[in-house]
Design an enzyme around this catalytic site. Sequence first.
Site, PDB file in Angstrom:
ATOM      1  N   GLY A  54     -17.128 -21.498  24.611  1.00 35.32           N
ATOM      2  CA  GLY A  54     -16.718 -22.028  23.335  1.00 35.32           C
ATOM      3  C   GLY A  54     -17.587 -23.104  22.825  1.00 35.32           C
ATOM      4  O   GLY A  54     -18.292 -23.591  23.625  1.00 35.32           O
ATOM      5  N   CYS A  81     -18.995 -21.036  31.447  1.00 39.76           N
ATOM      6  CA  CYS A  81     -19.294 -22.257  30.436  1.00 39.76           C
ATOM      7  C   CYS A  81     -18.098 -23.203  30.070  1.00 39.76           C
ATOM      8  O   CYS A  81     -17.574 -23.648  30.908  1.00 39.76           O
ATOM      9  CB  CYS A  81     -19.984 -21.591  29.091  1.00 39.76           C
ATOM     10  SG  CYS A  81     -21.220 -22.909  28.194  1.00 39.76           S
ATOM     11  N   TYR A  82     -17.711 -23.226  29.034  1.00 39.86           N
ATOM     12  CA  TYR A  82     -16.647 -24.124  28.592  1.00 39.86           C
ATOM     13  C   TYR A  82     -15.478 -23.843  29.406  1.00 39.86           C
ATOM     14  O   TYR A  82     -14.638 -24.743  29.655  1.00 39.86           O
ATOM     15  CB  TYR A  82     -16.286 -23.852  26.871  1.00 39.86           C
ATOM     16  CG  TYR A  82     -15.286 -24.757  26.623  1.00 39.86           C
ATOM     17  CD1 TYR A  82     -15.463 -26.106  26.296  1.00 39.86           C
ATOM     18  CD2 TYR A  82     -13.847 -24.310  26.521  1.00 39.86           C
ATOM     19  CE1 TYR A  82     -14.179 -26.766  25.623  1.00 39.86           C
ATOM     20  CE2 TYR A  82     -12.821 -25.053  26.344  1.00 39.86           C
ATOM     21  CZ  TYR A  82     -13.129 -26.354  25.628  1.00 39.86           C
ATOM     22  OH  TYR A  82     -11.891 -27.236  25.262  1.00 39.86           O
ATOM     23  N   HIS A 168     -24.172 -17.521  31.659  1.00 39.77           N
ATOM     24  CA  HIS A 168     -23.298 -16.513  30.859  1.00 39.77           C
ATOM     25  C   HIS A 168     -23.813 -15.046  31.653  1.00 39.77           C
ATOM     26  O   HIS A 168     -24.716 -14.541  31.190  1.00 39.77           O
ATOM     27  CB  HIS A 168     -23.862 -16.214  29.279  1.00 39.77           C
ATOM     28  CG  HIS A 168     -23.068 -17.610  28.694  1.00 39.77           C
ATOM     29  ND1 HIS A 168     -21.916 -17.583  28.036  1.00 39.77           N
ATOM     30  CD2 HIS A 168     -23.782 -18.818  28.316  1.00 39.77           C
ATOM     31  CE1 HIS A 168     -21.713 -19.108  27.459  1.00 39.77           C
ATOM     32  NE2 HIS A 168     -22.741 -19.554  27.898  1.00 39.77           N
ATOM     33  N   GLU A 170     -22.369 -12.441  30.993  1.00 39.42           N
ATOM     34  CA  GLU A 170     -21.973 -11.244  29.919  1.00 39.42           C
ATOM     35  C   GLU A 170     -23.277 -11.110  29.253  1.00 39.42           C
ATOM     36  O   GLU A 170     -23.253  -9.947  28.499  1.00 39.42           O
ATOM     37  CB  GLU A 170     -20.846 -11.933  29.147  1.00 39.42           C
ATOM     38  CG  GLU A 170     -21.056 -12.813  28.021  1.00 39.42           C
ATOM     39  CD  GLU A 170     -21.046 -14.142  28.592  1.00 39.42           C
ATOM     40  OE1 GLU A 170     -20.907 -14.300  29.972  1.00 39.42           O
ATOM     41  OE2 GLU A 170     -20.681 -14.982  27.618  1.00 39.42           O
ATOM     42  N   SER A 222     -12.868   9.989   6.171  1.00 38.74           N
ATOM     43  CA  SER A 222     -13.966   9.659   5.237  1.00 38.74           C
ATOM     44  C   SER A 222     -15.188  10.203   5.583  1.00 38.74           C
ATOM     45  O   SER A 222     -16.127  10.231   4.871  1.00 38.74           O
ATOM     46  CB  SER A 222     -14.241   7.982   5.703  1.00 38.74           C
ATOM     47  OG  SER A 222     -14.747   7.999   6.979  1.00 38.74           O
ATOM     48  N   GLY A 223     -15.228  11.053   6.775  1.00 41.01           N
ATOM     49  CA  GLY A 223     -16.492  11.602   7.143  1.00 41.01           C
ATOM     50  C   GLY A 223     -17.198  10.914   8.289  1.00 41.01           C
ATOM     51  O   GLY A 223     -17.890  11.458   8.823  1.00 41.01           O
ATOM     52  N   VAL A 225     -17.065   8.691  12.004  1.00 39.36           N
ATOM     53  CA  VAL A 225     -16.395   9.042  13.397  1.00 39.36           C
ATOM     54  C   VAL A 225     -15.212   8.498  13.606  1.00 39.36           C
ATOM     55  O   VAL A 225     -14.047   9.122  14.107  1.00 39.36           O
ATOM     56  CB  VAL A 225     -17.619   8.728  14.420  1.00 39.36           C
ATOM     57  CG1 VAL A 225     -17.579   7.276  14.654  1.00 39.36           C
ATOM     58  CG2 VAL A 225     -17.068   9.578  15.598  1.00 39.36           C
ATOM     59  N   ASP A 226     -14.716   7.369  12.992  1.00 43.16           N
ATOM     60  CA  ASP A 226     -13.580   6.680  13.427  1.00 43.16           C
ATOM     61  C   ASP A 226     -12.244   7.359  12.657  1.00 43.16           C
ATOM     62  O   ASP A 226     -11.303   7.709  13.636  1.00 43.16           O
ATOM     63  CB  ASP A 226     -13.325   5.146  12.868  1.00 43.16           C
ATOM     64  CG  ASP A 226     -14.764   4.314  13.334  1.00 43.16           C
ATOM     65  OD1 ASP A 226     -15.272   4.927  14.274  1.00 43.16           O
ATOM     66  OD2 ASP A 226     -15.057   3.328  12.733  1.00 43.16           O
ATOM     67  N   LYS A 368     -16.447   0.580  18.984  1.00 45.23           N
ATOM     68  CA  LYS A 368     -16.818   1.759  18.380  1.00 45.23           C
ATOM     69  C   LYS A 368     -17.776   2.539  19.590  1.00 45.23           C
ATOM     70  O   LYS A 368     -17.591   4.019  19.314  1.00 45.23           O
ATOM     71  CB  LYS A 368     -18.153   1.146  17.651  1.00 45.23           C
ATOM     72  CG  LYS A 368     -18.748   2.197  16.933  1.00 45.23           C
ATOM     73  CD  LYS A 368     -18.198   2.447  15.324  1.00 45.23           C
ATOM     74  CE  LYS A 368     -18.797   3.460  14.455  1.00 45.23           C
ATOM     75  NZ  LYS A 368     -18.068   3.618  13.277  1.00 45.23           N
TER      76      LYS A 368
END
Length: 512
Positions: A54, A81-82, A168, A170, A222-223, A225-226, A368
């Site tokens: 953070g 970290c934080y 980090h 990640e 909408s066309g 993928v979601d 996504k």
Amino acid sequence: MTQLLAIIDFGTQYAQLIARRARELNVYSEVFPYTVSAAELAKKNPIGIIFSGGPASVYWDSAPDVDPEMFDLGVPVLGICYGMQLACRILGGSVDQVNGREFGRANLTITKPDALFEGLPRSQVVWMSHSDAVASVSGDFETLAGTESCPHAAVRHTSKPFYGVQFHPEVTHTECGTKILRNFLVEVCEAKSDWKMASVVEESVASIRSQVGDRRVLCGLSGGVDSAVVAALVHRAIGDQLTCVFVDTGLLRHGERELVDTEFRDHFGLDLRVADAEDRFLACLAGVVDPEKKRKLIGHEFIEVFKEAAEKIEDVSILAQGTLYPDVIESISPTGGPSQTIKSHHNVGGLPEELGFELLEPLRMLFKDEVRRMAVELGFPDEMTWRHPFPGPGLGVRILGDVTKEKCDVLRAADRIVLEEVKKAGWYRKMWQAFAVLLPVQTVGVMGDCRTYESVVALRFVSSQDGMTADWVYPERDLLATISNRVINEVKGVNRVALDISTKPPSTIEWE
Ligand code: XMP
């Protein structure tokens, strides 16, 4: 039952990244604000907890704090970290300003073997980004690794299940970051790593059925993928209790409407209604140049058309939406306060609740890339699964200046060539987005000995993980040459093609 990793967000830009890393390791993860109490978290029965980094210093009056009872839940905690500094401070260490801030690469040396570093080399590159660090730890801690300027770069508590790392794990720049997270999850938390898309689909279908019962559901397609995945998932759960509406705004890409028609009506056998609204959209956009005004008008018109289409369908009480996890995380941002509006986003997934429907949001816990994996699981053709994102306002924000039918046709034709050639050359899957933009300027050219004075098309090719940041992509010269050649030769009204080489930030992906 699905095992859960809880991520406590202290305002880092990396909370989502940590969540994704865990999911990539097949461990389901959720992000919680730092204000969550240990009791609330215990109800979720997590197998482990990660405290994120953070921007604050533990010494600030306003520094984010955490419920100390987190350490008594009997599940391992990893502070990054934080998150490490805060935990060490609570558990009896001291935190100090580092001699000079440390950003970027550092060499980590492991000084004490531990499950966290199982299978790792003794020395490795890690990524640091901090001004404070743990300066000393009490006898209750063991130091596991250090760097030249950070002697306690990794620690563990001797009686509580706590680990802390100053670097980090990640971020991809930390060489063995994924392995360290894997060790924490599998070796320390004893995660089963069995979170698989097939079971996510099954669980979603069951939960949709129980929410919906015998009621009717409406879904805007909408066309993209979601919304397509939402429709397919809901259809699998409740069959013909679902009706879909697709609004043809006239601001769509070439073949979009036909693709939705073939896929959803023919392939999935959905009840699909198409609202023809090109004239309405073009009428309301006539003469409007300001990008924000265009976005708002399109969003507003969309809702009107959608509402009218919905009114014609009987007994619908639930609206299915493609809300994704990043939107959910953003709305619980621990730092609070609205961020500045760069663009008013409009999409089918953003239909307002005031439409009077109950909401059904089966993707609200997914990223996504996970939605794409779900599309594969649901048997989508590649063309649908891997479609590049397309903004809700469509070509309306890719035609700079006022929008007319003629300009839409010009841009649609240019965009079609771009996509055809990008796909043919094998670049489509390597890009987050590839598209054409129609500029509101005319330039002089010469064709067959005659002077021309026509429009400019800009090409935008970007790579990105999530659309939040992006880099421009330089595909091979031959591809650029073919696109430029074809656009200028085949699209009437265009005599020049330019290449956009801007990153996000400071630019954005779309031009408006
Ligand atoms: P920007 O232009 O803000 O775009 O860098 C980031 C990503 O979002 C997409 N985009 C939108 N998507 N509704 C959407 O659903 C919108 O109004 C919208 N505007 C931009 C854009 O294509 C990129 O992937």
